[in-house]
Design a protein around this motif. Sequence first.
Motif, PDB file in Angstrom:
ATOM      1  N   GLY A 317      -1.278 -10.344  -0.908  1.00 25.29           N
ATOM      2  CA  GLY A 317      -1.972 -10.107   0.333  1.00 25.29           C
ATOM      3  C   GLY A 317      -1.208  -9.284   1.393  1.00 25.29           C
ATOM      4  O   GLY A 317      -1.511  -9.370   2.450  1.00 25.29           O
ATOM      5  N   ILE A 318      -0.376  -8.244   0.804  1.00 24.36           N
ATOM      6  CA  ILE A 318       0.194  -7.175   2.002  1.00 24.36           C
ATOM      7  C   ILE A 318      -0.356  -5.827   1.644  1.00 24.36           C
ATOM      8  O   ILE A 318      -0.048  -5.345   0.711  1.00 24.36           O
ATOM      9  CB  ILE A 318       1.751  -7.558   1.288  1.00 24.36           C
ATOM     10  CG1 ILE A 318       2.374  -8.792   1.608  1.00 24.36           C
ATOM     11  CG2 ILE A 318       2.687  -6.423   2.354  1.00 24.36           C
ATOM     12  CD1 ILE A 318       3.868  -9.002   1.347  1.00 24.36           C
ATOM     13  N   PRO A 319      -0.875  -5.448   2.871  1.00 24.22           N
ATOM     14  CA  PRO A 319      -1.556  -4.115   2.633  1.00 24.22           C
ATOM     15  C   PRO A 319      -0.331  -3.063   2.555  1.00 24.22           C
ATOM     16  O   PRO A 319       0.859  -3.399   2.990  1.00 24.22           O
ATOM     17  CB  PRO A 319      -2.097  -3.783   3.984  1.00 24.22           C
ATOM     18  CG  PRO A 319      -2.395  -5.313   4.629  1.00 24.22           C
ATOM     19  CD  PRO A 319      -1.318  -6.125   3.924  1.00 24.22           C
ATOM     20  N   TYR A 320      -0.699  -1.847   1.977  1.00 18.35           N
ATOM     21  CA  TYR A 320       0.284  -0.818   1.967  1.00 18.35           C
ATOM     22  C   TYR A 320      -0.322   0.676   2.259  1.00 18.35           C
ATOM     23  O   TYR A 320      -1.558   0.551   2.343  1.00 18.35           O
ATOM     24  CB  TYR A 320       0.652  -0.615   0.366  1.00 18.35           C
ATOM     25  CG  TYR A 320      -0.053  -0.593  -0.596  1.00 18.35           C
ATOM     26  CD1 TYR A 320      -0.638   0.716  -0.872  1.00 18.35           C
ATOM     27  CD2 TYR A 320      -0.703  -1.661  -1.345  1.00 18.35           C
ATOM     28  CE1 TYR A 320      -1.640   0.697  -1.743  1.00 18.35           C
ATOM     29  CE2 TYR A 320      -1.770  -1.560  -2.127  1.00 18.35           C
ATOM     30  CZ  TYR A 320      -2.313  -0.145  -2.400  1.00 18.35           C
ATOM     31  OH  TYR A 320      -3.284  -0.184  -3.400  1.00 18.35           O
ATOM     32  N   VAL A 321       0.321   1.380   2.773  1.00 20.33           N
ATOM     33  CA  VAL A 321      -0.121   2.822   2.874  1.00 20.33           C
ATOM     34  C   VAL A 321       0.702   3.914   2.459  1.00 20.33           C
ATOM     35  O   VAL A 321       1.935   3.622   2.104  1.00 20.33           O
ATOM     36  CB  VAL A 321      -0.235   3.085   4.750  1.00 20.33           C
ATOM     37  CG1 VAL A 321      -1.330   2.282   5.147  1.00 20.33           C
ATOM     38  CG2 VAL A 321       0.912   2.616   5.337  1.00 20.33           C
TER      39      VAL A 321
END
Length: 521
Positions: A317-321
């Motif tokens: 549940g950790i967004p990344y870019v």
Amino acid sequence: MKRKSVFLILLALFALMLSVAACGSRDWIGEQETVPDGVQRVQTDGQKEEGKGFREERGDKDGAEADGFSGNEQAAARDGSDGGGTEVENNPPTTKTDADSDGKETIDLAVWDAYEEILSGCTWELISGYVIDESFLAWVTKRYGTSPIFALADAVKAGNHKRELWHQLTGDSIHVLWSRYCQETGFQSHALARVYWKECKSPDQTVIDLIGDVNFAEEWSTTRYLDKQVDGLYDCLSPSLLDELNEADLLMVNNEFTYSRRGEPVEGKDYTFRADPDRVYLLEIMGTDIVSLANNHAYDYGPDALLDTMETLKNAGIPYVGAGADLAEAQMPSYFIANGRKIAIVAATQVERTLNYTKEATETEPGVLKTLKADKFVSVITEAKKNADYVIVYVHWGTEQNPYFENDQEQLADAYIEAGADAIIGGHTHCLQGCEYRNGVPIIYSLGNFWFNSNKLDTGIAQLIIQKDGSLAFRFLPCVQKWNQTYLVEEEAEKERIWDYMESISKGVEFDADGYLRQRQ
């Protein structure tokens, strides 16, 4: 024969009379106008002659009679009183009349006039290019009441088209309003991609902490030390530091390794970092809200390991870019909505500048987003700015072990600022680099290592604070990495030492006693 003809003529005349009567009962049905969401604007006979004065009818979902305001009460609702100085609840105005006894809800004429004032007079600056129509304004009225609508109409009429009006009147910016509208109505659901909603510790400010390189790689000094500690990461990061990271409304981390059990080290590369996917829990202990994969170690074990990394983060549940299964994904911003404002975070890497161990994402292949030249990343920033109140740029650049930022970094920074960056946070050099305000935009050129190896060095937290009035402040919280531990500096003399050092490698700025960056007078 004659009798039959007479009978047919009489029958035709009777049918004609019935048709005329039916037309009269239909009134002016041919002149009804249907607007979005099943709303009808209906004219009375007198209004029809003048060609104006629409009112809006909506079917009452519960079949109950609608209640609302009379003409005098409309004026009172506009200034938030009952006409006698008593504050009243500002509900969407409806009118209860005999004509509406069939259970239909009507929007008041004054409100409809306000809609028309807004729609006919608004500018692109005010609406940010969104498809603003009667349905949207009716939704705003239902959710926030009439006062914002009347005030906005007055502002538009007076020539005030500032975008900040939406937030001042509703507590939400136009970008947040549009996201809520799409979420609640199902309209343009694609606009909700990578949008995350955050509850903040205080309604008066949004605190964003950003840190540099962390390394959870197997058989690396940090994890070897970690695995020997009774309390794991709690013995590696000081209690006050963990408190700070978890108290922030948003925390961003540079994920300087890959999560996978697959792949082989990239041939010819001196250092390659791969962590077991189970170690992702360490990010959760830190309170991480988003990571950057735009660095020169996310691809250390090839494309499969990079795909595993993204899947591991998704499952946690950790967004990344800054990386993706293809170029389209690598270019995607992540958006956070906090305290009524929408914040875009984007990331790219300038390194490697002379080598190509770390592959750039293509239309069909996974990789990172690169910014050796500004144009591709500039397009990402420009698009993010169209959809957000703030754009935070997180960029991997510079020369390792060089505390002084260089011309190419400044040139890229100029391009990012022109595209709409509101803050620029750098990394990669494994040491701190200086700060400056460039065209009013705060920049820290590198945060260096945060918890990366056993070396002793200064590091810190870049803190961005969005105030209630929309202003953006930049603060630097000194930390020290030492022997596989990192701690938040609490001694005043030690803070001053690090701030003084940062000022010595910065341009035209200084830090106050609380670590806020300001222009040198």
